[in-house]
Design a protein around this motif. Structure first.
Motif, short mmCIF file in Angstrom:
data_model
loop_
_atom_site.label_atom_id
_atom_site.label_comp_id
_atom_site.label_asym_id
_atom_site.label_seq_id
_atom_site.Cartn_x
_atom_site.Cartn_y
_atom_site.Cartn_z
N PHE A 82 7.86 -62.82 -76.74
CA PHE A 82 7.54 -64.07 -76.00
C PHE A 82 8.67 -64.47 -75.12
CE2 PHE A 82 7.86 -68.52 -76.35
CZ PHE A 82 6.79 -68.76 -75.77
N ALA A 83 7.99 -64.43 -73.74
CA ALA A 83 9.15 -65.10 -72.78
C ALA A 83 8.65 -66.71 -72.36
CB ALA A 83 8.61 -64.43 -71.52
N PRO A 84 9.80 -67.48 -73.07
CA PRO A 84 9.65 -68.85 -73.18
C PRO A 84 9.56 -69.28 -71.56
CG PRO A 84 11.32 -68.19 -74.50
CD PRO A 84 10.96 -67.22 -73.98
N PRO A 85 8.53 -70.11 -71.21
CA PRO A 85 8.47 -70.58 -69.83
C PRO A 85 9.70 -71.58 -69.65
CG PRO A 85 6.66 -71.57 -71.00
CD PRO A 85 7.35 -70.38 -72.03
N TRP A 86 10.27 -72.10 -70.60
CA TRP A 86 11.28 -73.24 -70.14
C TRP A 86 12.54 -72.40 -70.03
CZ3 TRP A 86 8.33 -72.89 -74.54
CH2 TRP A 86 8.94 -72.40 -75.92
N VAL A 94 6.94 -80.10 -70.37
CA VAL A 94 7.06 -80.30 -71.54
C VAL A 94 6.20 -78.85 -72.00
CG1 VAL A 94 6.09 -81.46 -73.65
CG2 VAL A 94 7.32 -82.59 -71.50
N HIS A 95 6.38 -78.26 -73.13
CA HIS A 95 5.76 -77.33 -73.44
C HIS A 95 5.75 -77.41 -75.10
CE1 HIS A 95 6.21 -74.83 -69.86
NE2 HIS A 95 7.33 -75.33 -69.98
N GLU A 96 4.58 -77.44 -75.74
CA GLU A 96 4.67 -77.53 -77.17
C GLU A 96 4.14 -76.02 -77.96
OE1 GLU A 96 2.85 -80.98 -78.63
OE2 GLU A 96 3.65 -82.34 -77.05
N ILE A 97 5.01 -75.55 -78.53
CA ILE A 97 4.54 -74.16 -79.22
C ILE A 97 5.27 -74.07 -80.53
CG2 ILE A 97 6.38 -73.03 -77.97
CD1 ILE A 97 4.40 -70.67 -77.96
N ALA A 145 19.53 -71.65 -68.28
CA ALA A 145 18.26 -72.55 -68.57
C ALA A 145 18.74 -73.47 -69.80
CB ALA A 145 17.23 -71.61 -69.01
N ALA A 146 18.36 -74.54 -69.45
CA ALA A 146 18.53 -75.77 -70.44
C ALA A 146 17.51 -76.70 -70.86
CB ALA A 146 19.94 -76.54 -70.21
N TRP A 147 17.29 -77.24 -72.24
CA TRP A 147 16.33 -77.80 -72.61
C TRP A 147 16.71 -78.77 -73.75
CZ3 TRP A 147 16.26 -72.66 -72.97
CH2 TRP A 147 16.25 -71.94 -74.05
N ARG A 148 15.59 -79.73 -73.98
CA ARG A 148 15.56 -80.46 -75.16
C ARG A 148 14.53 -80.01 -76.07
NH1 ARG A 148 14.43 -85.61 -73.55
NH2 ARG A 148 12.62 -85.35 -74.20
N VAL A 149 15.08 -79.62 -77.60
CA VAL A 149 13.81 -79.20 -78.22
C VAL A 149 13.62 -80.49 -79.33
CG1 VAL A 149 15.33 -77.91 -79.72
CG2 VAL A 149 12.97 -77.57 -79.79
N GLU A 150 12.53 -80.74 -79.63
CA GLU A 150 12.21 -81.74 -80.54
C GLU A 150 11.32 -81.04 -81.71
OE1 GLU A 150 9.95 -84.49 -78.42
OE2 GLU A 150 11.52 -85.14 -77.20
N ILE A 151 12.12 -81.07 -82.97
CA ILE A 151 11.72 -80.40 -84.13
C ILE A 151 11.14 -81.47 -85.17
CG2 ILE A 151 12.22 -78.84 -85.92
CD1 ILE A 151 14.31 -77.70 -84.14
#
Length: 124
Positions: free
Chosen positions: A118-122, A11-14, A33-39
């Motif tokens: 910015f290079a998102p770590p995810w 989990v990353h919060e930004i 790369a794949a992720w879920r983002v919660e807005i």
């Protein structure tokens, strides 16, 4: 390792959002790369230009996605594709959170409006 368990997500919060990373090189992916983002409700993310194509699938809620000045209101079940080099902005204008599944190529970077990269770590 073709299977990724929920407890392997990072989990990353930004920028006000919560990015839950599943598919990335350290879980076995070479190219994707794949992720879920919660807005959260009423969140407006920063405008940025992406280096790689990104795909978006709305899992829950509603949001406004802008790709190169073209905006659409998306809801659960809707999807979008942002080409590499496009300017992207996401806003949740509702009073409920939204969740998306996002996929891109490993190595994605984003250039913010102030010129910083910015290079998102995810996505690395």
């Amino acid at each position: 390792m073709p299977f990724i368990r929920a407890d392997e997500a990072v989990v990353h919060e930004i920028h006000g959002g919560r990015f839950v990373s599943y598919v990335r090189p350290d879980t076995g992916s070479r190219d994707v790369a794949a992720w879920r983002v919660e807005i959260p409700a009423a969140m407006v993310g920063p405008t940025h230009t992406i280096s790689e194509e990104e795909t978006f699938y709305v899992l829950a809620g509603r949001l406004r996605l802008t790709i190169d000045a073209e905006s659409a209101e998306l809801r659960a079940g809707d999807a979008a594709v942002a080409p590499a080099g496009s300017e992207l902005a996401i806003a949740n204008t509702t009073d409920q959170p939204a969740r998306l599944w996002v996929t891109t190529r490993v190595g994605l970077t984003a250039e913010l409006a102030d010129g910083t990269t910015f290079a998102p770590p995810w996505a690395q």
